[in-house]
Design a protein around this motif. Structure first.
Motif, PDB file in Angstrom:
ATOM      1  N   CYS A 127      14.442-104.618   8.501  1.00 36.71           N
ATOM      2  CA  CYS A 127      14.258-104.572   6.929  1.00 36.71           C
ATOM      3  C   CYS A 127      13.592-105.601   6.494  1.00 36.71           C
ATOM      4  CB  CYS A 127      15.853-104.278   6.431  1.00 36.71           C
ATOM      5  SG  CYS A 127      16.560-102.992   6.821  1.00 36.71           S
ATOM      6  N   ILE A 128      13.593-106.792   6.915  1.00 34.65           N
ATOM      7  CA  ILE A 128      13.090-108.061   6.344  1.00 34.65           C
ATOM      8  C   ILE A 128      11.627-107.834   6.555  1.00 34.65           C
ATOM      9  CG2 ILE A 128      12.626-110.458   6.630  1.00 34.65           C
ATOM     10  CD1 ILE A 128      15.324-109.902   5.214  1.00 34.65           C
ATOM     11  N   PHE A 129      11.230-107.383   7.738  1.00 32.49           N
ATOM     12  CA  PHE A 129       9.840-107.113   8.044  1.00 32.49           C
ATOM     13  C   PHE A 129       9.246-106.176   7.082  1.00 32.49           C
ATOM     14  CE2 PHE A 129       9.709-109.605  12.057  1.00 32.49           C
ATOM     15  CZ  PHE A 129       8.237-109.666  11.999  1.00 32.49           C
ATOM     16  N   ILE A 130       9.981-105.120   6.893  1.00 33.70           N
ATOM     17  CA  ILE A 130       9.206-104.174   5.930  1.00 33.70           C
ATOM     18  C   ILE A 130       9.265-104.317   4.537  1.00 33.70           C
ATOM     19  CG2 ILE A 130      11.116-102.460   5.911  1.00 33.70           C
ATOM     20  CD1 ILE A 130       8.590-100.367   6.698  1.00 33.70           C
ATOM     21  N   PRO A 157      17.316 -95.545   5.125  1.00 37.31           N
ATOM     22  CA  PRO A 157      16.192 -96.408   4.874  1.00 37.31           C
ATOM     23  C   PRO A 157      15.654 -96.946   6.006  1.00 37.31           C
ATOM     24  CG  PRO A 157      18.006 -96.447   3.102  1.00 37.31           C
ATOM     25  CD  PRO A 157      18.287 -95.400   4.229  1.00 37.31           C
ATOM     26  N   ALA A 158      16.617 -97.703   6.857  1.00 38.41           N
ATOM     27  CA  ALA A 158      16.288 -98.203   8.008  1.00 38.41           C
ATOM     28  C   ALA A 158      15.324 -97.523   9.120  1.00 38.41           C
ATOM     29  CB  ALA A 158      17.366 -98.900   8.418  1.00 38.41           C
ATOM     30  N   LEU A 159      15.821 -96.237   9.108  1.00 40.98           N
ATOM     31  CA  LEU A 159      15.006 -95.319   9.853  1.00 40.98           C
ATOM     32  C   LEU A 159      13.675 -95.128   9.515  1.00 40.98           C
ATOM     33  CD1 LEU A 159      15.114 -93.079  12.289  1.00 40.98           C
ATOM     34  CD2 LEU A 159      15.844 -91.655  10.407  1.00 40.98           C
ATOM     35  N   MET A 160      13.611 -94.947   8.388  1.00 37.48           N
ATOM     36  CA  MET A 160      12.238 -94.799   7.749  1.00 37.48           C
ATOM     37  C   MET A 160      11.374 -96.097   7.845  1.00 37.48           C
ATOM     38  SD  MET A 160      11.690 -91.917   6.887  1.00 37.48           S
ATOM     39  CE  MET A 160      10.402 -92.227   6.343  1.00 37.48           C
ATOM     40  N   ALA A 161      12.008 -97.226   7.798  1.00 37.51           N
ATOM     41  CA  ALA A 161      11.141 -98.543   8.149  1.00 37.51           C
ATOM     42  C   ALA A 161      10.657 -98.238   9.537  1.00 37.51           C
ATOM     43  CB  ALA A 161      12.301 -99.706   7.983  1.00 37.51           C
ATOM     44  N   GLU A 162      11.489 -97.965  10.604  1.00 37.33           N
ATOM     45  CA  GLU A 162      11.120 -98.027  11.914  1.00 37.33           C
ATOM     46  C   GLU A 162       9.921 -97.012  12.055  1.00 37.33           C
ATOM     47  OE1 GLU A 162      13.372 -98.541  15.304  1.00 37.33           O
ATOM     48  OE2 GLU A 162      14.899 -99.502  14.243  1.00 37.33           O
ATOM     49  N   LEU A 163       9.896 -95.685  11.407  1.00 38.09           N
ATOM     50  CA  LEU A 163       9.209 -94.763  11.731  1.00 38.09           C
ATOM     51  C   LEU A 163       7.903 -95.177  11.032  1.00 38.09           C
ATOM     52  CD1 LEU A 163      11.158 -91.571  10.990  1.00 38.09           C
ATOM     53  CD2 LEU A 163      10.575 -92.535  13.454  1.00 38.09           C
ATOM     54  N   ILE A 204      12.856 -95.125  -4.690  1.00 41.08           N
ATOM     55  CA  ILE A 204      13.929 -95.767  -4.625  1.00 41.08           C
ATOM     56  C   ILE A 204      13.742 -96.428  -3.055  1.00 41.08           C
ATOM     57  CG2 ILE A 204      16.479 -95.142  -3.678  1.00 41.08           C
ATOM     58  CD1 ILE A 204      16.153 -92.562  -5.221  1.00 41.08           C
ATOM     59  N   TRP A 205      13.188 -96.059  -1.885  1.00 41.31           N
ATOM     60  CA  TRP A 205      13.177 -96.537  -0.923  1.00 41.31           C
ATOM     61  C   TRP A 205      12.786 -98.129  -0.879  1.00 41.31           C
ATOM     62  CZ3 TRP A 205       9.256 -98.083   2.431  1.00 41.31           C
ATOM     63  CH2 TRP A 205       9.774 -98.221   3.702  1.00 41.31           C
ATOM     64  N   PRO A 206      11.680 -98.496  -1.296  1.00 42.25           N
ATOM     65  CA  PRO A 206      11.079 -99.921  -1.306  1.00 42.25           C
ATOM     66  C   PRO A 206      12.160-100.706  -1.611  1.00 42.25           C
ATOM     67  CG  PRO A 206       9.381 -98.432  -1.815  1.00 42.25           C
ATOM     68  CD  PRO A 206      10.595 -97.602  -2.216  1.00 42.25           C
ATOM     69  N   LEU A 249       9.826 -86.619   5.106  1.00 37.47           N
ATOM     70  CA  LEU A 249      10.718 -85.324   5.304  1.00 37.47           C
ATOM     71  C   LEU A 249      11.129 -85.321   6.962  1.00 37.47           C
ATOM     72  CD1 LEU A 249      11.072 -82.450   4.249  1.00 37.47           C
ATOM     73  CD2 LEU A 249       9.230 -81.880   5.500  1.00 37.47           C
ATOM     74  N   VAL A 250      10.359 -85.839   7.722  1.00 39.43           N
ATOM     75  CA  VAL A 250      10.787 -85.578   9.297  1.00 39.43           C
ATOM     76  C   VAL A 250      11.965 -86.870   9.431  1.00 39.43           C
ATOM     77  CG1 VAL A 250       8.741 -84.600  10.208  1.00 39.43           C
ATOM     78  CG2 VAL A 250       8.898 -86.950  10.153  1.00 39.43           C
ATOM     79  N   GLY A 251      11.760 -87.752   8.733  1.00 42.99           N
ATOM     80  CA  GLY A 251      12.977 -88.735   8.953  1.00 42.99           C
ATOM     81  C   GLY A 251      14.099 -88.223   8.239  1.00 42.99           C
ATOM     82  N   SER A 252      14.089 -87.464   7.244  1.00 43.30           N
ATOM     83  CA  SER A 252      15.379 -86.992   6.732  1.00 43.30           C
ATOM     84  C   SER A 252      15.860 -85.862   7.435  1.00 43.30           C
ATOM     85  CB  SER A 252      15.295 -86.496   5.002  1.00 43.30           C
ATOM     86  OG  SER A 252      14.278 -85.684   5.052  1.00 43.30           O
ATOM     87  N   MET A 253      15.114 -85.279   8.111  1.00 47.55           N
ATOM     88  CA  MET A 253      15.482 -83.886   9.238  1.00 47.55           C
ATOM     89  C   MET A 253      16.254 -84.684  10.288  1.00 47.55           C
ATOM     90  SD  MET A 253      12.088 -81.569   8.732  1.00 47.55           S
ATOM     91  CE  MET A 253      12.763 -79.994   9.085  1.00 47.55           C
ATOM     92  N   VAL A 254      15.521 -85.674  10.827  1.00 43.73           N
ATOM     93  CA  VAL A 254      16.299 -86.255  11.901  1.00 43.73           C
ATOM     94  C   VAL A 254      17.613 -86.715  11.464  1.00 43.73           C
ATOM     95  CG1 VAL A 254      16.205 -88.246  13.508  1.00 43.73           C
ATOM     96  CG2 VAL A 254      14.228 -87.033  13.107  1.00 43.73           C
ATOM     97  N   ALA A 255      17.933 -87.414  10.258  1.00 41.26           N
ATOM     98  CA  ALA A 255      19.230 -87.967   9.869  1.00 41.26           C
ATOM     99  C   ALA A 255      20.108 -86.833   9.687  1.00 41.26           C
ATOM    100  CB  ALA A 255      19.032 -88.706   8.645  1.00 41.26           C
ATOM    101  N   LEU A 256      19.681 -85.680   9.108  1.00 43.72           N
ATOM    102  CA  LEU A 256      20.470 -84.549   8.957  1.00 43.72           C
ATOM    103  C   LEU A 256      20.998 -83.962  10.163  1.00 43.72           C
ATOM    104  CD1 LEU A 256      18.895 -82.503   5.823  1.00 43.72           C
ATOM    105  CD2 LEU A 256      20.996 -83.435   5.971  1.00 43.72           C
ATOM    106  N   LEU A 257      20.028 -83.685  11.168  1.00 42.61           N
ATOM    107  CA  LEU A 257      20.451 -83.155  12.510  1.00 42.61           C
ATOM    108  C   LEU A 257      21.518 -84.062  13.153  1.00 42.61           C
ATOM    109  CD1 LEU A 257      17.010 -82.141  14.044  1.00 42.61           C
ATOM    110  CD2 LEU A 257      18.983 -80.805  13.942  1.00 42.61           C
ATOM    111  N   ASP A 258      21.205 -85.353  12.789  1.00 41.79           N
ATOM    112  CA  ASP A 258      22.224 -86.487  13.466  1.00 41.79           C
ATOM    113  C   ASP A 258      23.515 -86.304  12.996  1.00 41.79           C
ATOM    114  OD1 ASP A 258      23.021 -88.418  14.997  1.00 41.79           O
ATOM    115  OD2 ASP A 258      22.916 -89.878  13.665  1.00 41.79           O
TER     116      ASP A 258
END
Ligand code: PFF
Length: 446
Positions: free
Chosen positions: A396-399, A57-63, A427-429, A249-258
């Motif tokens: 997270c506070i920002f988003i 979720p934090a990764l998605m916030a940044e992206l 879920i995410w918000p 989708l791309v965010g979850s792919m990055v997390a999965l690769l990581d």
């Protein structure tokens, strides 16, 4: 804003760049050793859960912020702020992120320099230059300074070339090579005596430890560091993603690769340690735990390689090229954070910005190298354990609290038109607004 902005030319390019940032020493060195010292698979499970429930979720916030604002961290945070106070916070967070990431790069360059030196060691031995090999593997201030400078020059060179011709081009070549080398090494190490004991130590869970605060703190720190969160790296990479791209989708792919590469790295490092044990190499420290610090990479594994004859030279070359690739694709993402700000907000030419900022960071690295004992651990601890999670909290506070929910949805809908009815938006918000900041604080104050 002065210069035209770069953009990743394809989904593959972004995935390689972002997973290149995420996959680094944290995966190949930090994750396996953290797992070994925190109850094996119990840590793995905690890490996977925390990655998907908190770090993703934090990764998605940044992206999302990055892609929406299409600018560097500081400007992007200001752009989504509505009042005077939040704009002030944006500036503070932007600067704090740039400073933190610069300090992370300053110690990362030192450690990466060691691995580059160890990469040249088997080549020197192959050429019969034993004196050079000895110099390359002896921990001296001169060697460390030369190699950290070399590493920073490479980082500066790639960043000078820009988003498409630098970051994307290099990550697209290096990341597939990294995966191939990692898989080949795993297959080879698995054939050696002792490997199965390592695999057992890695994967057999000690469930009694899963609720230990230390395990949770380590797992969360690992998840945030590994996804390069809190310092604006992913935000800047997000700002180079095309508007047609499906962000969740791309965010979850990055997390999965990581996480995938971290888990694979464990399947190399842990068996390799037990193979070393079977070869008479000491793998336990004075306290009885597995050697986990620098000694693992610059002492245990090289001792193993040197016991393996000619094959050891090949394996050492492969292993240290793996470490070097992992380091470079992460270091470029770190340097990009202050460089993108300087280029966009101060009209400085990219080349010049990369050289000046990269050199300043190299000077910090040199200062640390010359004062290693008092400074190294201090910088690592402050940058990764104090500053990075706190910055993650503010992102997270920002988003969650400052940026309007409607604008966020509109941004996600570009490239993902049915986002509103999907699971992510359900879920995410809520997660970034309540769960992530509270969880980060709870773990932080542990
Ligand atoms: N994710 C990298 C690793 O696992 O080694 C480290 C890192 C990269 C941290 C980029 C922070 C950053 F901005």
């Amino acid at each position: 804003m002065a210069a035209a902005r770069g953009e990743f030319s394809s989904r593959f390019g972004f995935l390689m760049a972002a997973s290149g940032s995420a996959v680094g020493l944290g995966n190949i060195w930090g994750f396996p050793t953290n797992t070994a010292s925190n109850g094996g698979a119990a840590f793995l499970i905690a890490y996977l859960v925390l990655t998907f429930l908190l770090a993703y979720p934090a990764l998605m916030a940044e992206l999302i912020i990055g892609r929406h604002a299409k600018s560097n961290t500081l400007t992007a945070l200001k752009y989504i702020s509505s009042g005077k106070k939040s704009r002030l916070l944006a500036v503070a967070l932007g600067f704090a992120g740039m400073i933190t990431v610069s300090f992370i790069l300053s110690f990362y360059a030192i450690v990466s320099g060691w691995f580059v030196a160890y990469f040249f060691d088997p080549i020197a031995r192959l050429l019969g230059m034993d004196g050079v090999a000895q110099w390359l593997t002896t921990d001296t201030v001169t060697r460390n300074s030369i190699f950290l400078i070399g590493f920073m020059i490479l980082t500066i060179y790639i960043i000078s070339a820009g988003v498409k011709n630098g970051i994307e081009k290099w990550a697209s070549r290096l990341m597939p090579s990294l995966i191939i080398i990692l898989l080949l090494l795993i297959v080879y190490v698995m054939t050696l005596a002792g490997a199965m004991d390592g695999l057992r130590a890695y994967l057999v869970p000690d469930w009694s430890r899963i609720t230990e605060p230390q395990l949770l703190v380590d797992a969360m720190g690992q998840a945030f560091f590994s996804l390069s969160l809190g310092v604006g790296t992913m935000l800047v990479y997000g700002s180079y993603i095309r508007k047609e791209e499906n962000l969740p989708l791309v965010g979850s792919m990055v997390a999965l690769l990581d996480v995938g590469i971290a888990v694979l790295a464990g399947m190399l490092i842990m068996p390799a340690m037990y193979v070393a044990l079977a070869n008479g190499v000491e793998i336990y420290d004075a306290a009885g735990g597995l050697i986990a610090g620098p000694g693992l990479i610059v002492s245990v594994l090289p001792s193993l390689f040197s016991n393996m004859g000619f094959m050891g030279i090949i394996v050492a070359l492969a292993f240290f090229s793996l470490m070097t690739i992992a380091s470079v694709t992460s270091s470029i993402s770190m340097l990009e954070v202050p460089v993108s700000y300087t280029v966009e907000n101060h009209g400085v030419e990219r080349h010049k910005a990369a050289i000046v900022i990269g050199s300043l960071i190299a000077i910090i690295s040199l200062i640390i190298t010359f004062n290693f004992d008092p400074l190294f651990d201090l910088v690592v601890t402050y940058a990764t354990e104090v500053s990075q999670p706190l910055l993650g909290f503010f992102f997270c506070i920002f988003i969650g609290w400052i940026w309007s929910r409607n604008d966020i949805l509109l941004e996600i809908k570009q490239g993902c038109p049915d986002a509103e009815s999907g699971l992510f938006w359900k879920i995410w918000p809520f997660y970034v607004k309540f769960i992530c900041p509270v969880a980060i604080l709870v773990v932080y104050f542990q």
